[in-house]
Write an enzyme that holds these catalytic residues in place. Structure first.
Site, PDB file in Angstrom:
ATOM      1  N   LEU A 132       0.871  -1.179   0.000  1.00  8.56           N
ATOM      2  CA  LEU A 132       0.000   0.000   0.000  1.00  8.56           C
ATOM      3  C   LEU A 132       0.905   1.225   0.000  1.00  8.56           C
ATOM      4  O   LEU A 132       2.004   1.192   0.572  1.00  8.56           O
ATOM      5  CB  LEU A 132      -0.878   0.045   1.259  1.00  8.56           C
ATOM      6  N   ASP A 133       0.461   2.306  -0.631  1.00  8.60           N
ATOM      7  CA  ASP A 133       1.207   3.555  -0.555  1.00  8.60           C
ATOM      8  C   ASP A 133       1.340   3.981   0.908  1.00  8.60           C
ATOM      9  O   ASP A 133       0.467   3.681   1.735  1.00  8.60           O
ATOM     10  CB  ASP A 133       0.481   4.675  -1.308  1.00  8.60           C
ATOM     11  N   LYS A 134       2.398   4.705   1.191  1.00  3.84           N
ATOM     12  CA  LYS A 134       2.634   5.199   2.551  1.00  3.84           C
ATOM     13  C   LYS A 134       1.436   6.007   3.053  1.00  3.84           C
ATOM     14  O   LYS A 134       1.038   5.898   4.216  1.00  3.84           O
ATOM     15  CB  LYS A 134       3.900   6.059   2.576  1.00  3.84           C
ATOM     16  N   THR A 136      -1.673   5.732   2.212  1.00  7.68           N
ATOM     17  CA  THR A 136      -2.926   4.967   2.235  1.00  7.68           C
ATOM     18  C   THR A 136      -3.021   4.141   3.510  1.00  7.68           C
ATOM     19  O   THR A 136      -2.043   3.523   3.930  1.00  7.68           O
ATOM     20  CB  THR A 136      -2.998   4.015   1.015  1.00  7.68           C
ATOM     21  N   ARG A 242      -5.503   6.867  -7.414  1.00  7.57           N
ATOM     22  CA  ARG A 242      -5.206   8.297  -7.285  1.00  7.57           C
ATOM     23  C   ARG A 242      -5.209   8.993  -8.651  1.00  7.57           C
ATOM     24  O   ARG A 242      -5.791  10.076  -8.822  1.00  7.57           O
ATOM     25  CB  ARG A 242      -3.865   8.485  -6.583  1.00  7.57           C
TER      26      ARG A 242
END
Length: 317
Positions: A132-134, A136, A242
């Protein structure tokens, strides 16, 4: 000469990858040389680099001289547990907070996986199934056995998992906009950072390098100046949600990279005080690697996200 008996943490791994992990610091070329020379034995027999190791195999590793080097001081990694949503002998599902990377690298010293390993020193195997993105928050799967890691990652590769995110976007999302099928292209910007852009035109000079990407969108709630969406991804591209939502004219609230910077600044400094990206991995469906049962996990919205929805809902009445 030493012998290593293969445990659950190494079962299923290729011999070369196993040796590269066991002989840290030894040049890759040397590892392959000792395999080709037959100096590495599996159950007393010669083996190839691509031999798959099985539980209980006896691997004979020859003595290898390590090059002398000065060890750089290791950065302190704090032990940390994260809210557990599901756990058994095969896997662990945690609710990752926003602002925490899933692993170290790219200027980040450590992340979820390194902190979990510190908190659970007795665990023989802990590996990220996906990322997961930081920025998120939400559901993150971690395998506790190599067999579980292989099985789950195969499901993710084949898109046999159901991954749904909660995303709050600026503006009123059109009810009939349910499918976003727009190719995405990764590139490095002049700032040296990784970026992603949408490629809709076949005449784009880089169109052939872009990858087809599909997101399914459903309006969960209409709010004051914003829409709460459920986004299910059918492909797993970098920054897919995004960029897809921003390309559709409705960027995610708080997105520091592809967002509406003026609106983000206003909501962070104003009465609502919301200063993170509102993207949350809320639901994950997969086949359990041990029981073959279908598992569906849900991660509740973080308190700050739930509060923002409630505040905007009251404002819209």
């Amino acid at each position: 000469m030493r012998h290593v008996v293969i445990d659950e943490g190494s079962a299923g791994q290729r011999l070369d990858n196993f040796l590269l992990r066991e002989l840290k610091g030894v040049p890759k070329t040397h590892v392959y040389r000792v395999i080709r020379a037959g100096e590495v034995r599996v159950n007393k027999g010669r083996a190839q680099a691509d031999t798959r190791l099985e539980l209980g195999d006896d691997v004979r590793i020859p003595p290898v001289r390590l090059p002398e080097r000065v060890e750089a001081p290791r950065e302190f990694v704090p032990a940390r547990e994260f809210p557990v949503l599901f756990e058994d002998d095969h896997l662990l599902a945690v609710n990752k907070p926003a602002g925490v990377a899933v692993h170290g690298g790219s200027g980040v010293s450590f992340g979820v996986i390194e902190q979990l390993r510190q908190a659970r020193p007795e665990a023989k195997f802990l590996e990220l199934v996906h990322r997961l993105d930081k920025e998120t928050s939400g559901l993150l799967l971690i395998a506790k056995k190599r067999s579980a890691l292989v099985a789950l990652q195969e499901q993710f590769r084949e898109r046999e998992t159901g991954k749904t995110y909660a995303a709050l976007v600026w503006g009123d999302w059109a009810e009939n906009k349910k499918v976003i099928d727009v190719a995405l292209l990764k590139f490095t910007g002049s700032d040296g950072e990784r970026w992603v852009r949408a490629v809709e035109n076949s005449h784009d000079p880089q169109a052939d390098q872009a990858k087809r990407s599909i997101s399914l969108v459903k309006v969960a709630e209409r709010l004051q100046g914003a829409s709460l969406l459920d986004v299910t991804i059918k492909t797993g591209r970098t920054h897919q949600i995004r960029v897809h939502l921003a390309h559709a004219g409705h960027s995610i609230v708080g997105d520091p990279k592809y967002g509406d910077f003026e609106a983000n600044r206003a909501i962070a400094r104003g009465a609502l005080r919301f200063d993170r990206m509102f993207l949350h991995a809320k639901r994950l469906r997969f086949i359990h690697p041990g029981s073959n049962a279908e598992i569906e996990l849900l991660a509740p919205l973080p308190p700050e996200c739930a509060k923002l929805v409630a505040d905007l809902s009251l404002s819209s009445q």
